[in-house]
Write an enzyme that holds these catalytic residues in place. Structure first.
Site, PDB file in Angstrom:
ATOM      1  N   ASN A 205       0.865  -1.180   0.000  1.00 24.50           N
ATOM      2  CA  ASN A 205       0.000   0.000   0.000  1.00 24.50           C
ATOM      3  C   ASN A 205       0.898   1.225   0.000  1.00 24.50           C
ATOM      4  OD1 ASN A 205      -2.476  -1.223   0.084  1.00 24.50           O
ATOM      5  ND2 ASN A 205      -2.943  -0.646   2.184  1.00 24.50           N
ATOM      6  N   ASP A 274      -3.970  -4.979   1.956  1.00 21.32           N
ATOM      7  CA  ASP A 274      -5.218  -5.722   2.166  1.00 21.32           C
ATOM      8  C   ASP A 274      -5.146  -7.144   1.622  1.00 21.32           C
ATOM      9  OD1 ASP A 274      -6.822  -3.581   3.370  1.00 21.32           O
ATOM     10  OD2 ASP A 274      -6.322  -2.575   1.496  1.00 21.32           O
ATOM     11  N   ASP A 300      -7.184  -8.719   9.282  1.00 19.25           N
ATOM     12  CA  ASP A 300      -7.453  -7.326   9.678  1.00 19.25           C
ATOM     13  C   ASP A 300      -7.034  -7.190  11.142  1.00 19.25           C
ATOM     14  OD1 ASP A 300      -8.604  -4.903  10.579  1.00 19.25           O
ATOM     15  OD2 ASP A 300      -9.934  -4.930   8.843  1.00 19.25           O
ATOM     16  N   PHE A 317      -7.161   4.410  11.527  1.00 17.20           N
ATOM     17  CA  PHE A 317      -7.044   5.410  10.465  1.00 17.20           C
ATOM     18  C   PHE A 317      -7.850   4.967   9.247  1.00 17.20           C
ATOM     19  CE2 PHE A 317      -3.826   8.745  11.288  1.00 17.20           C
ATOM     20  CZ  PHE A 317      -3.538   8.410  12.606  1.00 17.20           C
ATOM     21  N   LYS A 331     -16.101   1.897   9.525  1.00 16.28           N
ATOM     22  CA  LYS A 331     -14.909   1.142   9.947  1.00 16.28           C
ATOM     23  C   LYS A 331     -14.733   1.247  11.458  1.00 16.28           C
ATOM     24  CE  LYS A 331     -12.363   1.668   5.685  1.00 16.28           C
ATOM     25  NZ  LYS A 331     -11.226   2.254   5.005  1.00 16.28           N
ATOM     26  N   LYS A 335     -14.830  -2.058  13.656  1.00 18.33           N
ATOM     27  CA  LYS A 335     -13.596  -2.470  14.340  1.00 18.33           C
ATOM     28  C   LYS A 335     -13.608  -2.039  15.804  1.00 18.33           C
ATOM     29  CE  LYS A 335     -11.287  -2.005   9.900  1.00 18.33           C
ATOM     30  NZ  LYS A 335     -10.036  -2.282   9.198  1.00 18.33           N
TER      31      LYS A 335
HETATM   32  O1  C5P Z   1     -10.681  -1.389   6.516  1.00 20.17           O
HETATM   33  P1  C5P Z   1      -9.502  -0.543   6.336  1.00 20.17           P
HETATM   34  O2  C5P Z   1      -8.294  -1.309   5.950  1.00 20.17           O
HETATM   35  O3  C5P Z   1      -9.674   0.584   5.419  1.00 20.17           O
HETATM   36  O4  C5P Z   1      -9.289   0.077   7.810  1.00 20.17           O
HETATM   37  C1  C5P Z   1      -8.261   0.947   8.109  1.00 20.17           C
HETATM   38  C2  C5P Z   1      -7.767   0.734   9.524  1.00 20.17           C
HETATM   39  O5  C5P Z   1      -7.621  -0.635   9.797  1.00 20.17           O
HETATM   40  C3  C5P Z   1      -6.392   1.343   9.743  1.00 20.17           C
HETATM   41  O6  C5P Z   1      -6.257   1.762  11.082  1.00 20.17           O
HETATM   42  C4  C5P Z   1      -5.474   0.186   9.426  1.00 20.17           C
HETATM   43  O7  C5P Z   1      -4.234   0.341  10.070  1.00 20.17           O
HETATM   44  C5  C5P Z   1      -6.261  -0.984   9.960  1.00 20.17           C
HETATM   45  N1  C5P Z   1      -6.034  -2.227   9.207  1.00 20.17           N
HETATM   46  C6  C5P Z   1      -5.674  -3.366   9.882  1.00 20.17           C
HETATM   47  N2  C5P Z   1      -5.479  -4.533   9.206  1.00 20.17           N
HETATM   48  C7  C5P Z   1      -5.665  -4.593   7.886  1.00 20.17           C
HETATM   49  C8  C5P Z   1      -6.056  -3.454   7.182  1.00 20.17           C
HETATM   50  C9  C5P Z   1      -6.223  -2.280   7.879  1.00 20.17           C
HETATM   51  O8  C5P Z   1      -5.499  -3.314  11.096  1.00 20.17           O
HETATM   52  N3  C5P Z   1      -5.462  -5.725   7.247  1.00 20.17           N
END
Ligand code: C5P
Length: 393
Positions: A205, A274, A300, A317, A331, A335
């Site tokens: 990313n 992702d 995640d 974030f 989100k 989360k």
């Molecule tokens: O769902 P999304 O990836 O957009 O969410 C963003 C948040 O989730 C950020 O704080 C990012 O650091 C965290 N994240 C995570 N694990 C992932 C993807 C994102 O903890 N695989």
């Protein structure tokens, strides 16, 4: 932090004395005024004229009897006293309350915070007398930065190099920062992750790591013990921050899970990739194999931590393209985070690689949009909001 502060700088007779010029420039860049007292020995290593030009306006002083009352006037008007470089001799005299020159007399007449940056040969530094003097000074609240390990002027290697200019300036900033995160254990993630296709290629990313590093540095400055779990990033590691380097999302996940139990604040700023290839090939693959690459979803990490029985105050974030605050809010709720930081990466001055950012903070009380500002200031504003929420406001 240093804007409008009056700093008294003592320069002593170490070969590192020439570095004081950069220190003066750095302090002045932050908006501080610098007045200088040199020792007689330091004049062998750097000229008074060079120091005077760097520190102007205001003459540099060194002679106790030609500058009547300077040992009282200069400390009386200073907010902070820095000795850089500090020799074993000046340290020893200070620890014993000796005032046989202008600098040591001024040190005894000063009642505010003192930072010393020792610089000497490693054997001198390790000498039990020097160490005893250092302990004596530490017990009275004197702050020490360095010395660092590396090549020394005498041609040897060891611990004795004066701390870097940014390290000394950061210690000065900390002196004037309220220690409202003292006692907190802060866990910050930063940067991207890399998911290897083969030993040469990876999926990632976009992320420089600057925002996460700024948060780690700001939390440390406010007195927290900080651990930074970082994906690959070229940003300098902040002083005093424990750093864990990882590459993949699963390495980051492991590192977070190992440490989150000991944390009181968790800031998940990393741009975790992702997707990852279903399998990493052991050898560099033929180009023709890549278009048919099979991907799997990465864990995640933030979501996973929401399932823990006990989770610290948690911040996530949400970097989006467009003003999609609704997505950030979803989100935050999915989360189960206490706070989310939304930013639109398509905006000028916001997002990847930029020195500035424009974010909206979302929490249980609503939204706060911040103007576009340097990432260090964004970090400070986020920590202000976190401390206020943690206190219940
Ligand atoms: O769902 P999304 O990836 O957009 O969410 C963003 C948040 O989730 C950020 O704080 C990012 O650091 C965290 N994240 C995570 N694990 C992932 C993807 C994102 O903890 N695989």
């Amino acid at each position: 932090m240093l804007k409008g502060k009056s700093i008294l700088l003592g320069i002593t007779g170490s070969v590192a004395a020439y570095k004081a010029i950069d220190l003066i420039k750095g302090l002045k860049n932050e908006g501080a005024s610098v007045s200088v007292i040199m020792t007689g020995a330091s004049k062998h290593f750097v000229t008074t004229m060079s120091i005077e030009i760097a520190a102007s306006p205001g003459p540099v002083v060194w002679d106790m009897f030609e500058t009547r009352m300077a040992h009282i006037d200069r400390p009386r008007n200073a907010d902070l006293f820095i000795i850089a470089p500090a020799t074993a001799n000046t340290i020893g005299k200070y620890a014993c309350g000796i005032a046989d020159n202008l600098l040591n007399a001024a040190l005894l007449a000063f009642t505010g915070p003192v930072i010393i940056a020792p610089a000497m040969n490693w054997r001198m530094w390790q000498n039990p007398m020097v160490q005893k003097n250092m302990q004596q000074l530490a017990s009275t609240g004197v702050i020490t930065v360095g010395p660092e390990t590396g090549p020394l002027a005498c041609g040897e290697e060891g611990q004795g190099r004066m701390a870097g200019i940014e390290t000394i300036i950061e210690a000065a900033r900390k002196v004037f920062t309220p220690q409202d995160l003292a006692g907190e254990q802060v866990l910050v993630t930063a940067g991207p992750t890399r998911e290897y296709i083969d030993p040469v290629r990876y999926i990632s990313n976009r992320s420089s790591g600057k925002m996460g590093y700024a948060l780690a540095k700001a939390a440390r400055r406010r007195g927290a013990a900080v651990t930074l779990i970082t994906g690959p990033s070229a940003v300098n590691v902040p002083d005093g921050v424990e750093t864990v380097r990882v590459e993949t999302a699963s390495e980051m996940q492991q590192a977070v899970m190992q440490r989150i139990g000991d944390s009181s604040l968790f800031i998940m700023c990393a741009a975790v990739a992702d997707f990852a290839p279903e399998a990493t090939l052991p050898e560099k693959a033929e180009k023709s194999a890549i278009p048919s690459l099979k991907l799997r979803l990465n864990p995640d990490i933030l979501l996973e931590t929401s399932r823990l029985a006990k989770r610290p105050f948690t911040v996530g974030f949400s970097a989006e393209t467009g003003h999609n605050i609704a997505r950030a809010k979803k989100k935050m709720s999915d989360k189960k985070a206490d706070m989310f930081i939304f930013n639109d990466v398509t905006k000028e001055g916001a997002g990847f690689d930029s020195e500035t950012n424009e974010v909206t903070m979302i929490d249980g009380h609503g939204e706060t949009a911040l103007p576009c500002m340097p990432k260090e200031e964004v970090a400070a504003a986020i920590l202000d909001r976190i401390t206020s929420l943690k206190r219940g406001g």
